[in-house]
Every structure is written in C-alpha cells, then in structure tokens.
Design a protein around this motif. Structure first.
Motif, mmCIF file in Angstrom:
data_model
loop_
_atom_site.group_PDB
_atom_site.id
_atom_site.type_symbol
_atom_site.label_atom_id
_atom_site.label_comp_id
_atom_site.label_asym_id
_atom_site.label_seq_id
_atom_site.Cartn_x
_atom_site.Cartn_y
_atom_site.Cartn_z
ATOM 1 N N GLY A 120 31.420 23.880 21.693
ATOM 2 C CA GLY A 120 31.341 22.226 22.105
ATOM 3 C C GLY A 120 30.809 21.612 20.201
ATOM 4 O O GLY A 120 32.085 20.785 20.356
ATOM 5 N N ALA A 121 30.028 21.915 19.823
ATOM 6 C CA ALA A 121 30.014 21.247 18.580
ATOM 7 C C ALA A 121 30.645 22.026 17.703
ATOM 8 O O ALA A 121 30.968 20.316 16.492
ATOM 9 C CB ALA A 121 28.087 22.129 18.262
ATOM 10 N N ALA A 123 34.278 22.456 17.984
ATOM 11 C CA ALA A 123 35.587 21.774 18.557
ATOM 12 C C ALA A 123 36.185 20.644 19.364
ATOM 13 O O ALA A 123 36.978 20.539 19.748
ATOM 14 C CB ALA A 123 36.521 23.194 19.023
ATOM 15 N N GLY A 124 35.126 20.968 19.803
ATOM 16 C CA GLY A 124 34.644 19.100 20.857
ATOM 17 C C GLY A 124 34.935 19.877 22.535
ATOM 18 O O GLY A 124 34.843 20.426 22.618
ATOM 19 N N ASP A 125 35.799 19.062 22.638
ATOM 20 C CA ASP A 125 37.047 19.027 24.486
ATOM 21 C C ASP A 125 37.645 20.647 23.927
ATOM 22 O O ASP A 125 38.488 20.410 25.517
ATOM 23 C CB ASP A 125 37.144 18.169 25.060
ATOM 24 C CG ASP A 125 35.560 17.252 25.600
ATOM 25 O OD1 ASP A 125 34.541 18.598 25.604
ATOM 26 O OD2 ASP A 125 35.721 16.461 25.653
ATOM 27 N N THR A 272 38.670 26.189 13.914
ATOM 28 C CA THR A 272 38.429 26.474 14.939
ATOM 29 C C THR A 272 38.647 27.495 15.726
ATOM 30 O O THR A 272 37.989 28.257 16.949
ATOM 31 C CB THR A 272 38.540 25.607 16.233
ATOM 32 O OG1 THR A 272 39.366 25.402 16.818
ATOM 33 C CG2 THR A 272 37.780 24.247 15.384
ATOM 34 N N THR A 335 29.248 23.526 27.454
ATOM 35 C CA THR A 335 30.521 23.318 26.264
ATOM 36 C C THR A 335 30.523 21.821 25.810
ATOM 37 O O THR A 335 30.148 21.342 24.787
ATOM 38 C CB THR A 335 31.835 23.885 26.346
ATOM 39 O OG1 THR A 335 31.800 25.004 26.510
ATOM 40 C CG2 THR A 335 32.768 23.209 25.080
ATOM 41 N N ALA A 339 29.694 18.983 22.812
ATOM 42 C CA ALA A 339 30.471 18.252 22.324
ATOM 43 C C ALA A 339 30.761 16.675 22.391
ATOM 44 O O ALA A 339 30.331 16.733 21.079
ATOM 45 C CB ALA A 339 31.817 18.928 23.327
ATOM 46 N N TYR A 343 30.143 17.067 18.311
ATOM 47 C CA TYR A 343 31.242 17.296 17.831
ATOM 48 C C TYR A 343 31.332 16.487 16.851
ATOM 49 O O TYR A 343 31.001 15.285 16.346
ATOM 50 C CB TYR A 343 32.447 17.119 18.664
ATOM 51 C CG TYR A 343 33.909 17.458 18.382
ATOM 52 C CD1 TYR A 343 34.351 18.061 17.252
ATOM 53 C CD2 TYR A 343 34.642 15.975 18.191
ATOM 54 C CE1 TYR A 343 35.254 18.597 16.759
ATOM 55 C CE2 TYR A 343 35.546 16.795 17.766
ATOM 56 C CZ TYR A 343 35.928 17.688 16.776
ATOM 57 O OH TYR A 343 37.351 17.322 16.434
ATOM 58 N N ALA A 348 26.577 20.228 13.435
ATOM 59 C CA ALA A 348 27.883 21.106 14.056
ATOM 60 C C ALA A 348 27.191 23.026 13.539
ATOM 61 O O ALA A 348 27.567 23.936 14.765
ATOM 62 C CB ALA A 348 29.145 20.530 14.728
#
Length: 547
Positions: A120-121, A123-125, A272, A335, A339, A343, A348
């Motif tokens: 999550g940190a 690559a985000g969602d 990622t 996640t 994120a 993110y 991150a």
C-alpha cells in the motif's frame, strides 16, 4: 533359589516401570468403537493404534442434520442407495464451519500484514487486483488440501510418509519444519511488537516473545474442551482483526473510486514489481497446506462412503471460500489504509511492521481510541492466532512424517521449542526497526524456498487414483493446478533471484550458491517427475549403463 529370583524380579519391575513411563507419553486409546466386538478386528484396530492420527475418534465432531439419530440414519441409508446429492442443510454447514477459518489465519499473519502495508505504501491501491487473484489461487490450493484430507482420511504429511522413499521423506520433513520455524518467528515477533505497542514500550521485544510463547499452554487447555471451543476462540480473534482494521479503514476515509479501480483494473509497473511478488509470495504458506489437510478430519466422516465425502467437500468448499473472502477484506483494509496515508511520501520506503503503528499515529492521530492502539490490537490478534495455528500445524507435520505417537502436549512443547528458542535470540539481537526488516526479508526468502515442497506433493497425490480413488482431480483441473503451481514457483524464483543477486558477492559465495541451486532444482525436478513415464525411462537407462 530366592537369592537368584530377586535380581530377575527387580529387572521385571524396572522394565514394567519403563513401559509405564513410555505409555504415559502416548495418547490414550479410545474406549469402545463402531467396529463391533468380533475378535478378528482387534488385530486391525491394534495396528491402527500404532498409526499417528490427526484427531482421535473421540475428538471428532459428529455431523448430523437433526437431533434425531434415527431420522439421520434413515436419510443416510437413502443417500447411500441413490446417486443423488444430499439436500443442502444450514445446520450441517454450521457444523462443518471451523477448519476453513483456522486455515484462513495464515492469510492474516503478521508477515502478510507487513506485505500488505508495504504494498500500500509503495504502490497505493494499484496492487489490489493482484491481492484478489492471489487469494483466489490460495483458495484453489487449500481446496485441494481439504479434498486430499477428506477423501483419504489422512493428511498430507502422513501420505508423504508412505508415498516417498525414506531419504525424500526426511528431506520433505526437514523442509516443512524449516518453513514452520521461519513462519513462527515472524508470527511471534509480530505478536511481541503488538505487546510492545499496547504496553507503551514498557515491555521490550524479548518479553513479548516470552508472553507469546505461553500461548502454547493456553492452546493446550483450549483443546481439552473440544475442537468446537477452540474454533470459537479463533472466530473471536478473526472478528477482532476485522473490527480493528475496519475501524482504521473508516477512520482514514480512503477514496472509493481508487479502491474500485485498484480491484478491477490490473496495473503493474517496474517500480512496484518487488511489492507485487511479495503480495503473491505471502499467500501460499507451506505449513498451511499441511494444516488444512489435517483440520478437515476433525469431523466424523467415513472416507469409504462416497456420499459422505461428497457432502463434506461441498460444505468445506463453501466454508473455505467465505473464510478467505473475509481474509481478503481484512488484507484490503490494511493495504488501503497505508496507501491512503503513505503512498508517494518519504516514509513509504522505510515503513515496516515495527514502526508502522508510530507512523499511523503521526499521520492520523486518534479520536476516541488512538489509531496506534487499534493497530496494536489487530496485530496482537493476528500474531496470537497465527502462533497457535502454527503450533497445531507443527504437531501434524512432525507426527505425520515421523509417525510419532506422543501426547499432544508433548508434541506441542517440542514444536513450540523449535521456534521460541531462535525467536528469543532474534528478539535480543534484532531489537530495532532496520534489523527486523532485514530479518523479515531473509525469513520471506526462507518461506519462498519451501513452497515447491508442499505444492508439488499435494498436486501429485490428488492426481493419483491409487490415493484418491474416484475423487482424484481430472486432467483439466490438473492442468489448472500445475499452471498455478508453476506461476507461484516462478514468482518466488524471481524473488529469490532478486534477493540473492543483491546479497551474495564474491566467487566463493557465488560457487556455494550455484551448488545449492543445483541441488534444490534437482530435488524439485525429482518430485515433479517421480512416477511419470519419463522418470521410469531414465531409471531404466541409468541401470542399463551401470550394469
């Protein structure tokens, strides 16, 4: 004459005491039984008593549709004489519910949560779709494990003991134990971190490890009250995780549109790829495959009665699917929270299990209950539940491969000692965020190495008619499962290559690594080809050349 009789009597008394001591370490035999009282069956029963069992007959849950045994007997007689499937029963689904939820805890252990928060940190969602499909692949593997246990009445470790020659069996047992210890260290450390958070740092990491080690005795006391009581405790722990992480999810208010896109639209970038490999690699836990094949035997099912096996597989499939759907939602909550908070931020790249709570507190603060403590409660539930299931899995692995007929408390104590001693050493020497992150990387690699040694025997056994009878999987399902196994092994191979290429330097270490890789690949190839026409032809050719 009496002077000569005394030493013999003393020897007999000593031998009797030794027999009594040895018998005290063995499980008590189950009184009575459903085999009748004919003398001819006693020899078979005595031989069966020498075999290690996942659950004794007295421990198994009786599965019935109603409270009327006569009505159940009539219905069973009808089902046995017909080819139709039994009617769906909510009561039976409830009675079969339990093993799948214990299995799902491996998808929620601290190692998985760390993979979630880092994905999550970093690559985000964008990796939520991968999390969903990885969970689906995990479900397929676990359903195969359940199928094996129900159809044969034996678990994976027991079947491996009979399937493979002595040297291969011992190698598989060693690999399973190493995987078990690696997973247990992560789980115990995760629980110790949670205790440190909830005590405001008053209790150091090593103290948390010692406290967590005592769950072995809690587990043993729970098991004495029956399987259903134990399953109820795990249900409470899973509910605690769900509530804690759902609370964090609602507190941080993630973007619903980004969440939906992340689940439905596949995205993967070069930046990622490592997090993506970690998401997939965390899903298949080798010890969990052994565990689930044993847990399904906690219900009273006769593997010789086809309709009972089909019915059990039906309910276990529903239960396991629901359990892993809940675990997917919990992983999704973790996640998306990280994120939303980290993110694209400078934190991150450095966030891990040990410092995640502090980062959350600094970012989101706290209302009625600070988010740091919500995270600590959820992490503690994850750590405690996974260490107990780890102890359970360790008992089945040791007992199955080695056919040890020991009291459960003794097997649990041995299994727990394998993990606790190295974990205390780790807690004393790695009591910092950076050191724990490095350790966690090595433990993830250790888990990845072991995956083929659970997956390949599982798929081999469920494909064999001699083992499964009419319940062996068909050619299409074999193709699907081997494809999934190849994908998982390839992904983990990439992780191993990436890790060792950055860690191993110098000609000496490089040469040793090459030798290890060659031995590893040879064993994996042996497991895949064993029993096939290709391997038989190779053996014949080698024998001809040697003769």
């Amino acid at each position: 004459m009496s002077a000569h009789a005394v030493p013999g009597a003393a020897g007999d008394a000593g031998a009797a005491r030794a027999d009594d001591e040895a018998r005290a370490l063995l499980p008590a035999s189950v009184p009575g039984g459903d085999h009748g009282d004919s003398g001819s069956s006693s020899g078979g029963e005595e031989e069966e008593d020498l075999e290690e069992r996942a659950f004794e007959a007295s421990e198994k849950v009786l599965v019935s549709i109603s409270d009327d045994p006569d009505a159940d007997a009539d219905l069973e007689a009808q089902l046995a004489s017909s080819s139709g499937s039994p009617p769906f029963s909510w009561r039976k689904l409830w009675l079969f519910t339990g093993p799948g939820f214990l299995m799902s805890i491996a998808f929620l252990d601290p190692g998985n949560l760390e993979g979630d928060l880092q994905a999550g940190a970093a690559a985000g969602d964008t990796l939520l779709w991968l999390l969903m499909w990885a969970t689906a692949m995990g479900l397929l593997v676990q359903l195969l494990a359940a199928r094996l246990g129900v159809a044969t009445g034996r678990h994976l470790a027991e079947l491996c003991r009979d399937e493979y020659p002595d040297w291969a069996r011992r190698a598989l047992w060693l690999m399973a134990e190493v995987a078990m210890v690696g997973a247990d260290i992560q789980e115990v450390i995760g629980s110790a971190i949670a205790i440190k958070i909830l005590s405001n740092g008053y209790l150091p990491l090593w103290a948390g490890v010692v406290i967590t080690a005592l769950d072995c005795f809690i587990f043993l006391s729970l098991e004495n009250y029956g399987v259903r009581k134990l399953e109820a405790v795990f249900a409470v722990l899973i509910a605690t995780m769900a509530v804690s992480f759902a609370w964090m999810f609602t507190d941080t208010k993630p973007n619903g549109k980004d969440l939906l896109i992340g689940i439905l639209v596949p995205k993967l970038s070069s930046k990622t790829i490592r997090q993506a490999v970690g998401v997939v690699g965390c899903v298949i836990m080798p010890h969990n495959v052994f565990l689930h094949s044993a847990l399904v035997q906690s219900r009273k099912i006769d593997p010789k009665k086809e309709y009972q096996v089909r019915e059990a597989l039906r309910y276990y499939s529903i239960e396991s699917t629901v359990a892993l759907a809940i675990s997917f939602m919990i992983n999704l909550f973790v996640t998306t929270v990280f994120a939303k908070g980290f993110y694209g931020s400078k934190e991150a790249g450095s966030i891990g299990l040990e410092n995640a709570g502090q980062y959350l507190q600094e970012k989101f603060g706290g209302g009625f209950l600070p988010i740091l403590y919500i995270w600590g409660i959820g992490l503690l539930a994850a750590g405690q539940s996974s260490t107990i299931t780890g102890t359970y899995a360790g008992q089945f692995i040791m007992g199955g491969f080695l056919n040890l007929r020991l009291k459960k408390w003794l097997r649990a104590l041995i299994t727990r000692s394998f993990a606790i001693v190295p974990t205390i050493i780790v807690a004393l020497f790695f009591d910092s965020s950076d050191a724990l992150d490095v350790l966690n990387e090595w433990l993830n690699v250790l888990q990845s190495i072991q995956i083929p040694f659970a997956l390949i025997p599982l798929i081999t056994l469920v494909s064999k008619e001699q083992v499964m009878g009419v319940f062996r999987i068909g050619r299409k399902m074999q193709a699907v499962t081997w494809t999934v196994a190849a994908l998982l092994i390839t992904i983990n191979g990439y992780l191993l290559l990436d890790f060792f290429s950055s860690e191993i330097r110098g000609p000496l270490y490089g040469s040793l690594l090459c030798v290890a890789v060659l031995a590893y690949a040879s064993f994996v190839l042996y497991l895949i080809l064993r029993g096939t026409e290709i391997s038989n032809q190779m053996i014949v050719a080698i024998r001809k050349r040697l003769s």
